[in-house]
Write a protein that holds these residues in place. Structure first.
Motif, short mmCIF file in Angstrom:
data_model
loop_
_atom_site.label_atom_id
_atom_site.label_comp_id
_atom_site.label_asym_id
_atom_site.label_seq_id
_atom_site.Cartn_x
_atom_site.Cartn_y
_atom_site.Cartn_z
N ASN A 224 7.19 -29.65 8.00
CA ASN A 224 7.50 -29.26 6.64
C ASN A 224 7.91 -27.79 6.60
N THR A 225 9.19 -27.56 6.31
CA THR A 225 9.72 -26.20 6.38
C THR A 225 9.01 -25.27 5.40
N TYR A 226 8.75 -25.75 4.18
CA TYR A 226 8.12 -24.90 3.17
C TYR A 226 6.72 -24.49 3.58
N LEU A 227 5.97 -25.46 4.13
CA LEU A 227 4.61 -25.12 4.58
C LEU A 227 4.66 -24.15 5.76
N VAL A 228 5.61 -24.34 6.67
CA VAL A 228 5.72 -23.44 7.82
C VAL A 228 6.06 -22.03 7.37
N VAL A 229 7.08 -21.91 6.53
CA VAL A 229 7.50 -20.57 6.04
C VAL A 229 6.36 -19.92 5.26
N GLY A 230 5.77 -20.68 4.33
CA GLY A 230 4.69 -20.11 3.53
C GLY A 230 3.49 -19.72 4.37
N GLY A 231 3.09 -20.58 5.30
CA GLY A 231 1.93 -20.27 6.12
C GLY A 231 2.13 -19.07 7.01
N VAL A 232 3.28 -18.99 7.67
CA VAL A 232 3.54 -17.84 8.54
C VAL A 232 3.64 -16.56 7.72
N MET A 233 4.29 -16.62 6.55
CA MET A 233 4.41 -15.42 5.71
C MET A 233 3.05 -14.93 5.25
N LEU A 234 2.19 -15.85 4.82
CA LEU A 234 0.87 -15.44 4.34
C LEU A 234 0.05 -14.79 5.47
N LEU A 235 0.13 -15.36 6.66
CA LEU A 235 -0.61 -14.77 7.77
C LEU A 235 -0.09 -13.38 8.10
N LEU A 236 1.22 -13.20 8.10
CA LEU A 236 1.77 -11.88 8.42
C LEU A 236 1.53 -10.89 7.30
N VAL A 237 1.66 -11.34 6.05
CA VAL A 237 1.34 -10.44 4.93
C VAL A 237 -0.13 -10.08 4.96
N GLY A 238 -0.96 -10.99 5.46
CA GLY A 238 -2.38 -10.68 5.58
C GLY A 238 -2.64 -9.47 6.44
N VAL A 239 -1.78 -9.21 7.40
CA VAL A 239 -1.91 -8.00 8.22
C VAL A 239 -1.81 -6.77 7.33
N THR A 240 -0.84 -6.77 6.40
CA THR A 240 -0.62 -5.59 5.56
C THR A 240 -1.76 -5.40 4.56
N THR A 241 -2.44 -6.48 4.16
CA THR A 241 -3.56 -6.32 3.23
C THR A 241 -4.86 -5.96 3.94
N LEU A 242 -5.03 -6.46 5.16
CA LEU A 242 -6.26 -6.18 5.89
C LEU A 242 -6.25 -4.79 6.53
N LEU A 243 -5.06 -4.31 6.90
CA LEU A 243 -5.01 -3.04 7.64
C LEU A 243 -5.57 -1.86 6.84
N PRO A 244 -5.24 -1.68 5.54
CA PRO A 244 -5.86 -0.55 4.81
C PRO A 244 -7.38 -0.62 4.81
N TRP A 245 -7.95 -1.81 4.67
CA TRP A 245 -9.41 -1.94 4.69
C TRP A 245 -9.96 -1.56 6.07
N VAL A 246 -9.30 -2.03 7.14
CA VAL A 246 -9.75 -1.72 8.49
C VAL A 246 -9.68 -0.22 8.76
N VAL A 247 -8.56 0.41 8.38
CA VAL A 247 -8.42 1.85 8.61
C VAL A 247 -9.49 2.61 7.83
N GLU A 248 -9.69 2.25 6.56
CA GLU A 248 -10.70 2.94 5.76
C GLU A 248 -12.10 2.77 6.34
N ALA A 249 -12.42 1.54 6.74
CA ALA A 249 -13.76 1.27 7.25
C ALA A 249 -14.02 2.02 8.55
N VAL A 250 -13.02 2.15 9.40
CA VAL A 250 -13.21 2.81 10.69
C VAL A 250 -13.24 4.32 10.54
N VAL A 251 -12.26 4.89 9.81
CA VAL A 251 -12.19 6.36 9.72
C VAL A 251 -13.37 6.92 8.94
N ALA A 252 -13.98 6.10 8.07
CA ALA A 252 -15.16 6.58 7.33
C ALA A 252 -16.31 6.88 8.27
#
Length: 777
Positions: free
Chosen positions: A366-394
């Motif tokens: 299913n192309t829509y599920l593949v595109v949506g799933g891969v996009m969400l996982l990769l966008v998840g990197v951009t949302t998780l990274l600020p939290w990771v940086v903040e948690a570590v540098v603190a």
């Protein structure tokens, strides 16, 4: 309401260009960052047209025939395939012999070259004239009398030639030598085999992985100069604007930068379009006019980029309180929450999970599920990274002065640091997942050739009309050749025409025959019948002493009169099958030279198996040169242990080309972001130097500010990339295997790009540390 939005956006656009030199500098940096992303998006929209143009050019010069052979006429042309390889380069070559005044000319050729003349592509002409092309010039000694035009080439870097020929008719076989009455695909097959589901999955994932970093960089580019912008917005509150109006004005400023970025992007694309003709990536080149973006996709880019700029700005300001006396971002921000950031990657996994175990036997994914799933996982990197940086540098603290300066800066603006790294983290995560997927399914599109590379590394096919012994002797005397096994091969049938039973015939000396069969005592004049060969059921039916057989029998549609009668000798000996250099055994008759009638020689084709000396450089090129000197239609082939599907290889090549473009964008965008960060901190850096801080300390602090977020980003990218790669492999029903060398290489490439950008930003950093940096307007 609409009028208020339009008025406020227009005011923001005016503010973007009314801030003096600093305002223009900020707008230009934003436009450059957005423009680089837009240029790559335009390039992506142009790729389908570029591939279609290459395919059209390839079809227009096709010299294959389908159906019944074409009779000779005044409008026919004999074409022989005489292409060759030179080191790792493939050269397309054709030998032409017109049979009448109306013979068709190949595309891009003004007139037929005469014998001992040739027309070549510009790239091949440059290669032949270079010092590195000396060996190739020996193989192609014909005089160059013209150049192949653009209409006859698929790309500016293609190596191709047409040379004049004579006497090709005896070699007409419908394969390497054909007769045509026009160029072009005469009967394209409308029912070509479709791509299997796994290859379609690869294409979809490649597109998503390559485009996601572009979107992330465009989103980051519209936020360049965000801290200075917020301070200006605070001044607007002093003169009476409310918070909503202030945000709309900020969106207008971002809109201005995005619109200017569209102009820059179009300019970058046109400049790159003109320069693309001189670039070749992974043996792929295109002419500039191939890159013609689709109007609909271009319009989509023109609308989506400004809209994204406005939405990203409004989203970024959601947690910023802009008051008349300042921006409440300067206080310690509230800790970022983790729970909602995990929803995106978990949602991506949920979209992909229904297809786990589907494989290629259960239809397309299913192309829509593949595109949506891969996009969400990769966008998840951009949302998780600020939290990771903040948690570590603190939790970071003690260290040298440069380390403490860097840590304090990261603690105050961890979001800005993470934003700079988001793009490279998304690219690395996608690259790791793709590398796992390609490695996991590679075996499905790779097959063993069976060639025994310990016994031979090249195979040379010799035309029937060339004496095999003479050709083998020349090959043995070639520099870099250790040994040659030579066989004359043909077919023997029980009838002169359309035989009912038949088997293979192989002629060679006793030493050569022992390489392909287990023989009893052998001397010149013996004939053997091989028994026990796999898939050979015909030899027992025709290997009867005294039986009359016909070498090179004719079939319906093939030339007649070439059949040679041969009688199976009374003293026929028995031999056992043995696996030969080609990796398979052969049955039929093995004949030593004295036992073969002289009249039968033209009915057999020669094959020579060449063993090379690995210590001799360019040994393969020497063999190819000797083969060309033996006869123009002699065909040398280099062996390899494996061969891959052409479609799989094309997709992988497309990934490499796209990845190279994305990496270039990553480097350029990171450099722009880094320069803007330094520009915003120019006064602070100059002040610290004025108070006695060493430049070396400040330089190290800037390096630490880059190194810490990128290290955290690469670790997070590796985790997400491994998770995505594992899911994609399970979707294809392949076993999950991690190629740690590839993972390390992907993260190393990402780190190298960041290191290069950091080094390039050092000269501007040193200039900003001068006392002049304290000057203000």
């Amino acid at each position: 309401m609409r009028g208020r939005w339009a008025r406020d956006l227009a005011m923001g656009v005016r503010f973007a260009f009314a801030g003096g030199r600093e305002g223009w500098g900020r707008a230009l940096l934003t436009a450059v960052g957005v423009g680089l992303g837009v240029a790559l998006l335009l390039l992506t929209t142009a790729l389908p047209n570029a591939l279609a143009a290459r395919e059209e050019r390839e079809q227009a010069r096709t010299d294959l025939t389908f159906g019944a052979p074409i009779p000779k006429g005044n409008d026919t042309l004999l074409v022989a395939e005489v292409g060759t390889d030179f080191r790792d380069l493939s050269i397309r070559g054709r030998e032409l012999e017109p049979e009448g005044p109306r013979a068709p000319l190949p595309p891009g050729v003004a007139e037929f070259p005469a014998e001992d003349e040739m027309v070549v592509s510009p790239a091949l002409e440059r290669l032949l004239e270079s010092d590195g092309g000396r060996l190739l010039r020996e193989r192609l000694p014909e005089r160059i009398v013209g150049t192949i035009g653009e209409s006859g080439l698929v790309g500016p870097a293609e190596l191709a030639f047409y040379r004049g020929g004579e006497g090709l008719a005896p070699y007409l076989d419908g394969g390497r030598v054909t007769r045509i009455d026009r160029f072009g695909e005469p009967d394209p097959d409308p029912s070509s085999e479709p791509l299997d589901p796994v290859l379609l999955l690869l294409i979809v994932v490649v597109l998503v992985v390559l485009l996601m970093p572009v979107a992330v960089f465009i989103a980051a580019a519209v936020r360049i100069g965000g801290e200075r912008r917020d301070r200006r917005l605070a001044a607007l509150r002093l003169v009476g604007s409310d918070s909503r109006m202030t945000r709309r004005i900020a969106a207008g400023e971002a809109l201005a930068g995005a619109l200017l970025g569209l102009v820059f992007g179009a300019g970058f694309f046109l400049l790159g379009r003109q320069a693309v003709g001189s670039v070749e990536l992974f043996s792929v080149s295109v002419f500039p006019d191939y890159l013609d973006p689709s109007p609909l996709l271009t319009l989509l880019v023109a609308v989506a980029v400004p809209a994204a700029a406005v939405l990203v700005t409004l989203f970024a300001l959601r947690g910023v309180v802009i008051e008349p006396l300042g921006v409440v971002r300067t206080a310690r921000p509230a800790r970022r929450r983790l729970w909602w950031r995990l929803l995106l990657p978990l949602g991506g996994l949920a979209m992909l999970s229904p297809m786990v175990g589907q494989g290629r036997e259960n239809g397309n994914f299913n192309t829509y599920l593949v595109v949506g799933g891969v996009m969400l996982l990769l966008v998840g990197v951009t949302t998780l990274l600020p939290w990771v940086v903040e948690a570590v540098v603190a939790r970071l603290g003690a260290g040298g002065v440069s380390w403490q300066l860097a840590v304090r800066r990261l603690q105050l603006s961890s979001g800005t640091a993470a934003r700079m790294v988001n793009g490279i983290a998304v690219a690395v995560a996608g690259a790791i997942a793709l590398q796992m997927l390609f490695s996991g399914v590679e075996s499905d599109y790779t097959e063993q050739t069976g060639y025994d590379l310990s016994r031979a590394q090249m195979q040379v096919s010799v035309p029937k009309e060339v004496p095999l012994d003479a050709a083998a002797g020349k090959l043995r005397s070639t520099e870099g050749v250790r040994g040659v096994l030579a066989y004359a091969e043909g077919y023997a049938g029980d009838r002169r025409r359309d035989p009912e039973h038949g088997t293979q015939v192989t002629v060679g000396d006793c030493a050569s025959l022992r390489e392909i069969a287990k023989l009893p005592a052998c001397r010149d004049g013996d004939v053997f019948a091989v028994h026990g060969a796999e898939y050979d059921t015909e030899t027992p039916l025709v290997a009867e002493p005294g039986r009359r057989l016909f070498l090179d029998p004719s079939y319906e549609g093939s030339p007649r009169g070439r059949e040679v009668a041969w009688t199976v000798p009374r003293d026929l000996k028995r031999a056992a099958a043995r696996v030969g250099p080609t990796g398979s055994d052969r049955g039929g008759f093995l004949i030593t030279p004295k036992a073969l009638p002289a009249a039968a020689a033209p009915a057999l084709e020669g094959e020579a198996y060449v063993k090379l000396d690995p210590a001799v450089p360019d040994a393969e090129e020497q063999v190819r040169n000797t083969a060309a000197a033996v006869h123009p239609l002699t065909y040398p082939l280099s062996w390899s242990g494996t061969q891959q599907s052409g479609r799989y290889t094309s997709i992988r090549t497309g990934l490499f080309v796209g990845a190279a473009c994305v990496l270039a964008l990553i480097g350029a965008s990171l450099l722009v972001s880094q320069l803007e960060q330094l520009r915003e901190r120019r006064k602070l850096l100059a002040s610290l130097v004025a108070f006695g801080t060493r430049r070396r300390t400040l330089t190290l602090s800037v390096l630490w500010q880059t190194a810490v977020p990128i290290a955290l980003g690469l670790v997070l990218a590796s985790v997400v990339g491994l998770a995505l790669g594992a899911v994609l492999l399970r979707m294809t029903s392949a076993s999950v295997r991690v190629d740690w060398a590839s993972v390390l290489s992907m993260t190393g490439i990402g780190a190298a790009v960041v290191l290069a950008v950091t080094l390039l930003s050092l000269p501007p950093l040193l200039r900003m540390m001068r006392p002049e940096g304290l000057r203000t307007e």
